[in-house]
Write a protein that holds these residues in place. Sequence first.
Motif, PDB file in Angstrom:
ATOM      1  N   TYR A   1      50.195  50.752  34.297  1.00  0.00           N
ATOM      2  CA  TYR A   1      49.301  49.592  34.340  1.00  0.00           C
ATOM      3  C   TYR A   1      47.879  50.034  34.693  1.00  0.00           C
ATOM      4  O   TYR A   1      46.914  49.566  34.100  1.00  0.00           O
ATOM      5  CB  TYR A   1      49.815  48.565  35.360  1.00  0.00           C
ATOM      6  N   LYS A   2      47.756  50.951  35.648  1.00  0.00           N
ATOM      7  CA  LYS A   2      46.442  51.466  36.038  1.00  0.00           C
ATOM      8  C   LYS A   2      45.781  52.224  34.889  1.00  0.00           C
ATOM      9  O   LYS A   2      44.561  52.211  34.745  1.00  0.00           O
ATOM     10  CB  LYS A   2      46.571  52.403  37.242  1.00  0.00           C
ATOM     11  N   ALA A   3      46.593  52.889  34.081  1.00  0.00           N
ATOM     12  CA  ALA A   3      46.068  53.708  32.985  1.00  0.00           C
ATOM     13  C   ALA A   3      45.585  52.869  31.796  1.00  0.00           C
ATOM     14  O   ALA A   3      44.796  53.352  30.985  1.00  0.00           O
ATOM     15  CB  ALA A   3      47.137  54.690  32.514  1.00  0.00           C
ATOM     16  N   ILE A   4      46.040  51.626  31.711  1.00  0.00           N
ATOM     17  CA  ILE A   4      45.643  50.769  30.589  1.00  0.00           C
ATOM     18  C   ILE A   4      44.261  50.188  30.886  1.00  0.00           C
ATOM     19  O   ILE A   4      44.070  49.545  31.915  1.00  0.00           O
ATOM     20  CB  ILE A   4      46.657  49.619  30.378  1.00  0.00           C
ATOM     21  N   PRO A   5      43.289  50.382  29.990  1.00  0.00           N
ATOM     22  CA  PRO A   5      41.959  49.812  30.214  1.00  0.00           C
ATOM     23  C   PRO A   5      42.015  48.277  30.291  1.00  0.00           C
ATOM     24  O   PRO A   5      42.848  47.649  29.651  1.00  0.00           O
ATOM     25  CB  PRO A   5      41.163  50.259  28.983  1.00  0.00           C
ATOM     26  N   LYS A   6      41.121  47.697  31.083  1.00  0.00           N
ATOM     27  CA  LYS A   6      41.116  46.248  31.291  1.00  0.00           C
ATOM     28  C   LYS A   6      40.979  45.495  29.969  1.00  0.00           C
ATOM     29  O   LYS A   6      41.622  44.473  29.759  1.00  0.00           O
ATOM     30  CB  LYS A   6      39.986  45.849  32.240  1.00  0.00           C
ATOM     31  N   LYS A   7      40.160  46.004  29.078  1.00  0.00           N
ATOM     32  CA  LYS A   7      39.968  45.354  27.778  1.00  0.00           C
ATOM     33  C   LYS A   7      41.294  45.253  27.016  1.00  0.00           C
ATOM     34  O   LYS A   7      41.628  44.226  26.438  1.00  0.00           O
ATOM     35  CB  LYS A   7      38.942  46.139  26.968  1.00  0.00           C
ATOM     36  N   VAL A   8      42.063  46.321  27.033  1.00  0.00           N
ATOM     37  CA  VAL A   8      43.361  46.350  26.337  1.00  0.00           C
ATOM     38  C   VAL A   8      44.337  45.405  27.036  1.00  0.00           C
ATOM     39  O   VAL A   8      45.098  44.689  26.385  1.00  0.00           O
ATOM     40  CB  VAL A   8      43.920  47.786  26.261  1.00  0.00           C
ATOM     41  N   ARG A   9      44.317  45.400  28.381  1.00  0.00           N
ATOM     42  CA  ARG A   9      45.203  44.495  29.129  1.00  0.00           C
ATOM     43  C   ARG A   9      44.929  43.048  28.763  1.00  0.00           C
ATOM     44  O   ARG A   9      45.848  42.250  28.624  1.00  0.00           O
ATOM     45  CB  ARG A   9      45.031  44.688  30.640  1.00  0.00           C
ATOM     46  N   ASP A  10      43.630  42.709  28.593  1.00  0.00           N
ATOM     47  CA  ASP A  10      43.271  41.338  28.230  1.00  0.00           C
ATOM     48  C   ASP A  10      43.673  41.022  26.791  1.00  0.00           C
ATOM     49  O   ASP A  10      44.205  39.956  26.507  1.00  0.00           O
ATOM     50  CB  ASP A  10      41.771  41.103  28.420  1.00  0.00           C
ATOM     51  N   GLU A  11      43.409  41.966  25.865  1.00  0.00           N
ATOM     52  CA  GLU A  11      43.743  41.748  24.453  1.00  0.00           C
ATOM     53  C   GLU A  11      45.243  41.569  24.252  1.00  0.00           C
ATOM     54  O   GLU A  11      45.681  40.702  23.501  1.00  0.00           O
ATOM     55  CB  GLU A  11      43.263  42.930  23.605  1.00  0.00           C
ATOM     56  N   LYS A  12      46.027  42.401  24.892  1.00  0.00           N
ATOM     57  CA  LYS A  12      47.484  42.388  24.711  1.00  0.00           C
ATOM     58  C   LYS A  12      48.193  41.439  25.677  1.00  0.00           C
ATOM     59  O   LYS A  12      49.420  41.358  25.662  1.00  0.00           O
ATOM     60  CB  LYS A  12      48.060  43.813  24.890  1.00  0.00           C
ATOM     61  N   GLU A  13      47.424  40.755  26.521  1.00  0.00           N
ATOM     62  CA  GLU A  13      47.968  39.785  27.481  1.00  0.00           C
ATOM     63  C   GLU A  13      49.055  40.416  28.351  1.00  0.00           C
ATOM     64  O   GLU A  13      50.124  39.851  28.569  1.00  0.00           O
ATOM     65  CB  GLU A  13      48.495  38.556  26.752  1.00  0.00           C
ATOM     66  N   ILE A  14      48.754  41.601  28.864  1.00  0.00           N
ATOM     67  CA  ILE A  14      49.700  42.340  29.704  1.00  0.00           C
ATOM     68  C   ILE A  14      49.996  41.571  30.998  1.00  0.00           C
ATOM     69  O   ILE A  14      51.151  41.493  31.431  1.00  0.00           O
ATOM     70  CB  ILE A  14      49.161  43.759  30.025  1.00  0.00           C
TER      71      ILE A  14
END
Length: 186
Positions: free
Chosen positions: A26-39
């Motif tokens: 989770y820390k390794a995933i960039p915030k932009k990607v987390r938002d796009e993919k609705e993590i």
Amino acid sequence: MRVTELRELLEKYSKDDLSKMMIELYKAIPKKVRDEKEIDGMLQDFQQYKEAEKIKKEKEKHVDLNDLEREITQFIQNAYKQNYIAPNRYVSKKERPKWRFKVKSYIKQLQQVPVEGNEGKRATDLLEKLYEMLCYGCGYYIFNTDNPFRSIGMEQVELFDIILKRKFSMGINKETISSALKQIIN
């Protein structure tokens, strides 16, 4: 690594180790990607996330035939004008080599339209126009290849077979038979 390999790998870890790995991932995933993919939404309520994904996929399956017809008509006009091989102001240099992916997508989307009804007939007609354009491209350079069927990863007879099945499923009559024969001859 493939998903099956990942599953096998994860089986050998304990729940605590998996939890720690999840936090590090989770820390390794960039915030932009987390938002796009609705993590975050997935982690908060996984069942709701799965249902939302299912609904999203069903919406993608529905084809808006009017928009698609406009897009295909424009594509075919540009192809016949050789706008996919020569520099012009209608099709950008960046878009020219992508014609094969457009055609594949059009064929896939048109096949999703049910054969029955007015929309089915329109979809079959559009498939037939695409087929005729690709056949024309075998004799004249409208794309940067001498065999457009090979470029889209489909045999000519395969696409023709799809069109015939759609036509004949609407009913076999003199009009459909003469249209099929005309396609074979031309």
